[in-house]
Each structure stands twice: as structure tokens, then as C-alpha cells.
Design a protein around this motif. Structure first.
Motif, PDB file in Angstrom:
ATOM      1  N   PHE A  65      -4.518   7.448  -2.453  1.00  0.00           N
ATOM      2  CA  PHE A  65      -4.017   7.241  -1.089  1.00  0.00           C
ATOM      3  C   PHE A  65      -4.576   8.352  -0.207  1.00  0.00           C
ATOM      4  N   VAL A  66      -4.497   8.133   1.116  1.00  0.00           N
ATOM      5  CA  VAL A  66      -5.003   9.135   2.063  1.00  0.00           C
ATOM      6  C   VAL A  66      -3.917   9.404   3.103  1.00  0.00           C
ATOM      7  N   ALA A  67      -3.651  10.679   3.374  1.00  0.00           N
ATOM      8  CA  ALA A  67      -2.669  11.036   4.403  1.00  0.00           C
ATOM      9  C   ALA A  67      -3.393  11.108   5.748  1.00  0.00           C
ATOM     10  N   VAL A  68      -2.948  10.248   6.677  1.00  0.00           N
ATOM     11  CA  VAL A  68      -3.582  10.154   8.000  1.00  0.00           C
ATOM     12  C   VAL A  68      -2.626  10.742   9.031  1.00  0.00           C
ATOM     13  N   LEU A 127       0.926   9.380   7.970  1.00  0.00           N
ATOM     14  CA  LEU A 127       1.184   8.147   7.222  1.00  0.00           C
ATOM     15  C   LEU A 127       0.390   8.235   5.924  1.00  0.00           C
ATOM     16  N   ARG A 128       0.981   7.763   4.837  1.00  0.00           N
ATOM     17  CA  ARG A 128       0.282   7.794   3.545  1.00  0.00           C
ATOM     18  C   ARG A 128      -0.274   6.394   3.285  1.00  0.00           C
ATOM     19  N   VAL A 129      -1.570   6.278   3.407  1.00  0.00           N
ATOM     20  CA  VAL A 129      -2.206   4.952   3.324  1.00  0.00           C
ATOM     21  C   VAL A 129      -2.807   4.754   1.933  1.00  0.00           C
ATOM     22  N   GLY A 130      -2.277   3.797   1.198  1.00  0.00           N
ATOM     23  CA  GLY A 130      -2.769   3.554  -0.158  1.00  0.00           C
ATOM     24  C   GLY A 130      -4.075   2.784  -0.151  1.00  0.00           C
ATOM     25  N   VAL A 131      -4.867   3.017  -1.203  1.00  0.00           N
ATOM     26  CA  VAL A 131      -6.082   2.218  -1.395  1.00  0.00           C
ATOM     27  C   VAL A 131      -5.645   0.868  -1.957  1.00  0.00           C
ATOM     28  N   GLY A 132      -6.022  -0.199  -1.271  1.00  0.00           N
ATOM     29  CA  GLY A 132      -5.645  -1.543  -1.732  1.00  0.00           C
ATOM     30  C   GLY A 132      -6.874  -2.392  -1.986  1.00  0.00           C
ATOM     31  N   THR A 133      -6.647  -3.666  -2.155  1.00  0.00           N
ATOM     32  CA  THR A 133      -7.769  -4.602  -2.244  1.00  0.00           C
ATOM     33  C   THR A 133      -8.402  -4.702  -0.845  1.00  0.00           C
ATOM     34  N   SER A 134      -9.563  -5.333  -0.755  1.00  0.00           N
ATOM     35  CA  SER A 134     -10.213  -5.484   0.558  1.00  0.00           C
ATOM     36  C   SER A 134      -9.318  -6.264   1.504  1.00  0.00           C
ATOM     37  N   ASP A 135      -8.672  -7.318   0.995  1.00  0.00           N
ATOM     38  CA  ASP A 135      -7.800  -8.129   1.868  1.00  0.00           C
ATOM     39  C   ASP A 135      -6.635  -7.294   2.388  1.00  0.00           C
ATOM     40  N   VAL A 144       3.076  -5.193   6.030  1.00  0.00           N
ATOM     41  CA  VAL A 144       2.261  -4.145   5.383  1.00  0.00           C
ATOM     42  C   VAL A 144       3.195  -3.012   4.952  1.00  0.00           C
ATOM     43  N   PHE A 145       3.270  -2.799   3.646  1.00  0.00           N
ATOM     44  CA  PHE A 145       4.164  -1.766   3.105  1.00  0.00           C
ATOM     45  C   PHE A 145       3.413  -0.448   2.930  1.00  0.00           C
ATOM     46  N   LEU A 146       3.878   0.568   3.656  1.00  0.00           N
ATOM     47  CA  LEU A 146       3.357   1.939   3.505  1.00  0.00           C
ATOM     48  C   LEU A 146       4.554   2.870   3.348  1.00  0.00           C
ATOM     49  N   ARG A 147       4.295   4.112   2.966  1.00  0.00           N
ATOM     50  CA  ARG A 147       5.317   5.157   3.053  1.00  0.00           C
ATOM     51  C   ARG A 147       4.712   6.353   3.756  1.00  0.00           C
ATOM     52  N   LEU A 181       0.824  -1.214   0.000  1.00  0.00           N
ATOM     53  CA  LEU A 181       0.000   0.000   0.000  1.00  0.00           C
ATOM     54  C   LEU A 181       0.856   1.262   0.000  1.00  0.00           C
ATOM     55  N   GLY A 182       2.143   1.141  -0.307  1.00  0.00           N
ATOM     56  CA  GLY A 182       3.034   2.281  -0.103  1.00  0.00           C
ATOM     57  C   GLY A 182       3.523   2.985  -1.341  1.00  0.00           C
ATOM     58  N   ALA A 183       3.282   2.448  -2.537  1.00  0.00           N
ATOM     59  CA  ALA A 183       3.879   3.059  -3.732  1.00  0.00           C
ATOM     60  C   ALA A 183       2.822   3.672  -4.651  1.00  0.00           C
ATOM     61  N   ASN A 184       1.619   3.843  -4.132  1.00  0.00           N
ATOM     62  CA  ASN A 184       0.536   4.468  -4.907  1.00  0.00           C
ATOM     63  C   ASN A 184       0.273   3.749  -6.232  1.00  0.00           C
TER      64      ASN A 184
END
Ligand code: PLP
Length: 368
Positions: A305-308, A342-350, A328-331, A36-39
Motif C-alpha cells: 500500500f502507499v500512504a498519500v 490515505l492508505r491506498v492499497g495495491v489492487g487489481t487494475s480494475d 471503494v474501501f480504503l483505510r 483496497l483498505g485491508a492490505n
């Protein structure tokens, strides 16, 4: 033997703008379970693109070079955007095009303006060609057109970079704001408008294209909404005289043939963008809901992605490391004051569910 590097290269550190998730996986000794970290897109390729690539492999395998003129793709893009083919240059992603732009327009010592904490690959290219970077702070959580303009005028900058929507904060400026910036660019200064996330804008929309203005270049990519980051293809739109400069220096066979074919097929898929936009909107909403439930502020996003806001860089860094250990990969933004996000990417539901579990546990343990 001492290697005869140019003085410019000799002075550069051996670095890359981003540590790739594969590097982190090798360090961890295990693959990430949520990326979820590379957009990147979590929603795959267009079916038409898959079929077109399959057909092409049936014809030639991968033994043929791509069309060095990218003719078919430029022709389709020109119809879609209502501009001439001569206003478009295709290359191996926006990153490659930013490099070419800097090479084409910057001599050592020339001033270049960007925002402090904005997309680092642009800075990497400016440093690589000896440009002099000047940065201005964000205003709140937006890149600040007024400060960029002021700095560009003060330093007599040749280039000013603006990403709209912005990475890493996910915010966007209105078309009117960008247009007003374009109209007030200092003479001799070119605006590089990086629109990698344009397809995800919902509340805003990109400023109108004007190919008569040689002071603006518009960068777009197939890496995000079209799910083709690994295929490396994007394009730049601008005045014919500026675009012709790319044709003097670009690597004519840089774009691989399957990427050309997949990009062209994706543009013919009327379902693709509405489907992916909806999935990304839903995914953003899940992240907003989670942030609300955990009473964490977050920024309205025009990207995937959403910045939290974690409130402190220390906590954000701690959670980033913890999530990484849990697969879990984030940036996250690196520069204060945004390093507390934290920059949280939109991923699959899983992927999202795994992120939620690990994030909640990490947060509970950290505040205890
Ligand atoms: C603002 C911005 N520009 C450009 C890129 C890279 O685009 P491409 O894959 O076309 O090189 C990214 C990727 O994350 C980005 O965030």
C-alpha cells in the motif's frame, strides 16, 4: 444476573481494533467494488496451493484436524530460513501470535512500548492482558528506534513493538538500523519485530535472523504476499526457550488443515514471490504516478500500500467517506500528524481504475 467477568475484562470496552469491510458493506447495503483498505493481496493464491488443497479435500474433506505440531510446514520453514524447527511456532496469523506473546510475557501493570499510531491489534492484546502501554511518536514518517529504546529503558518495559516495514505508513528501516536497535535493547526487554510485509521490501531487507538472541521475536505471515489472509496462518521465529513458551499456551488445533497444506505448497512455488512482488511494485508505481499527477506528496512504500498525503485530516476523512459511498474501501492512519494521509492499497487494475476515477472526482469537487 451480573456476569462474573474478571475485573480486567469488566473494565474493557467491547471493541475490535478494525471495523471489517463486511461491517461497512452491511451498513452501505452493497458490496465494495474495490477492496483496497485491508492490505490484502489482490493477486490470489499459488496454483500449487490450490492444487494441494483440492487434493486434500479429495482425501479427507475437511473432517481431519490439522497437525497440532505443524511439523511439515515448520520443517520447510526451518530449511528456508536456515534455523531449527524448534525456533518456529506456527499459529493462526500474526494477530493470534501477538496475543499469545502478550499473554505469555505480560502481567497486569507491566510496561509495554510501541509507536503512537502503529498497528492497533498489538495494543488491543496489551490492553486485554492488562499491560501498561507507553507510546512514542514517529520520527518523520518512520517508527523511531531511538525513541522506542529510550522509552523502553525509562519504563523498564518487558516488550517493545516495531513493525518493519511499518503499517500504516508503509515505510521501512534499514537492516543496520534494526540491528543496532537489537544490540541496544535494555536487559529484560523483548523486541517484537513484526515483519508482515517483509516480502515486499525492495530497497531495504530484513535484519539477519539470530536465533541465539532471546530478546527478539520475528513475526511473519502468509496473509500478505502469499494471499492467504482469510486462511489465518503465520509464524514466529525466536530463541528456543522463548518459542517453547508458546507451546505451553497455544491452542494446538488453531491452525486449520487446509491452511497448513496451502502454506507448505506456496513455499514450494518458486514463481509465487517474484510474480507477486513484481505486481505489487507495478501497483505501487501506479499510485506514485497518480499522486505525482495530482501533485500530492506520497511516501515511498516497502509494503503493498502507499500512504498519500492529502494535506489535512479533514480532506482525508472526507475522501475516505466519499470513496466508501462509491464502493471503494480504503483505510487511513487515525493519529495526528499522519491522519492527513490515505492508505491506498495495491489492487487489481480494475480496482485501481475505479479508485482513480472516484478519487479524482472527489478531489476536484472538494477543492472547488
Ligand atoms: C503490521 C501488521 N502485522 C500483522 C498483521 C496481521 O497479520 P495476520 O493476518 O498474519 O494476523 C497485519 C495486517 O494488516 C499488519 O499490518
Amino acid at each position: 444476573m451480573s456476569i462474573p467477568f474478571t475485573p480486567l475484562v469488566q473494565a474493557l470496552p467491547a471493541s475490535v481494533p478494525f471495523t471489517g469491510p463486511e461491517t461497512l458493506e452491511r451498513r452501505l447495503g452493497a458490496p465494495f467494488r474495490a477492496r483496497l483498505g485491508a492490505n490484502e493481496s489482490a493477486f490470489g493464491l499459488s496454483e500449487l496451493a490450490i492444487q494441494a488443497m483440492h487434493d486434500q479435500i479429495g482425501i479427507s474433506g475437511c473432517s481431519w484436524y490439522g497437525d497440532p505440531e505443524n511439523h511439515q510446514l515448520r520443517s520447510r520453514l526451518s530449511r528456508i530460513h536456515g534455523i531449527g524447527m524448534e525456533n518456529i511456532c506456527v499459529d493462526a496469523g500474526i494477530d493470534a501470535l501477538l496475543g499469545l506473546t502478550v499473554r505469555m510475557l505480560i502481567q497486569p501493570g507491566d510496561a509495554v512500548v510501541t509507536s503512537l499510531g502503529a498497528y492497533p491489534t498489538f495494543n488491543y492484546h496489551v490492553n486485554g492482558f492488562g499491560g501498561q502501554l507507553h507510546t512514542v511518536p514517529y520520527a518523520d514518517h518512520h517508527e523511531d528506534p531511538e525513541a522506542l529504546l529510550e522509552s523502553a529503558a525509562r519504563h523498564k518495559a518487558r516488550l517493545v513493538y516495531l513493525s518493519n516495514p511499518d503499517n500504516p505508513m508503509g515505510t521501512s528501516l534499514s537492516a543496520d538500523t534494526v540491528q543496532s536497535m537489537i544490540e541496544r535493547l535494555p536487559a529484560g526487554c523483548i523486541l517484537l519485530l513484526d515483519e508482515a510485509y517483509a516480502e515486499f521490501m525492495t530497497d531495504q531487507h530484513p535484519a539477519p535472523l539470530n536465533m541465539d538472541n532471546p530478546q527478539v521475536l520475528r513475526f511473519r505471515t502468509f496473509s500478505k504476499a502469499y494471499g492467504m489472509a482469510g486462511m489465518r496462518i503465520g509464524y514466529v521465529m525466536g530463541h528456543v526457550d522463548v518459542i517453547s513458551g508458546f507451546n505451553r499456551i497455544r491452542n494446538h488445533f488453531a491452525v486449520n488443515r487446509l491452511a497448513q497444506i496451502a502454506a507448505d505448497a506456496s513455499l514450494q512455488d518458486d514463481e509465487m514471490l517474484p510474480r507477486v512482488s513484481q505486481l505489487v511494485s507495478d501497483g505501487r508505481q501506479r499510485i506514485y504516478d497518480l499522486a505525482e499527477k495530482l501533485q500530492l506528496p506520497c511516501l515511498p512504500s516497502s509494503t503493498n500500500f502507499v500512504a498519500v498525503d492529502l494535506g489535512s485530516a479533514e480532506l482525508a476523512n472526507h475522501l475516505l467517506q466519499r470513496l466508501e459511498q462509491a464502493g471503494v474501501f480504503l483505510r487511513k492512519p487515525m493519529v495526528p500528524p499522519h491522519d492527513r494521509f490515505l492508505r491506498v492499497g495495491v489492487g487489481t487494475s480494475d480496482e485501481h481504475d475505479l479508485f482513480v476515477r472516484e478519487f479524482q472526482t472527489g478531489l476536484e469537487q472538494s477543492v472547488r
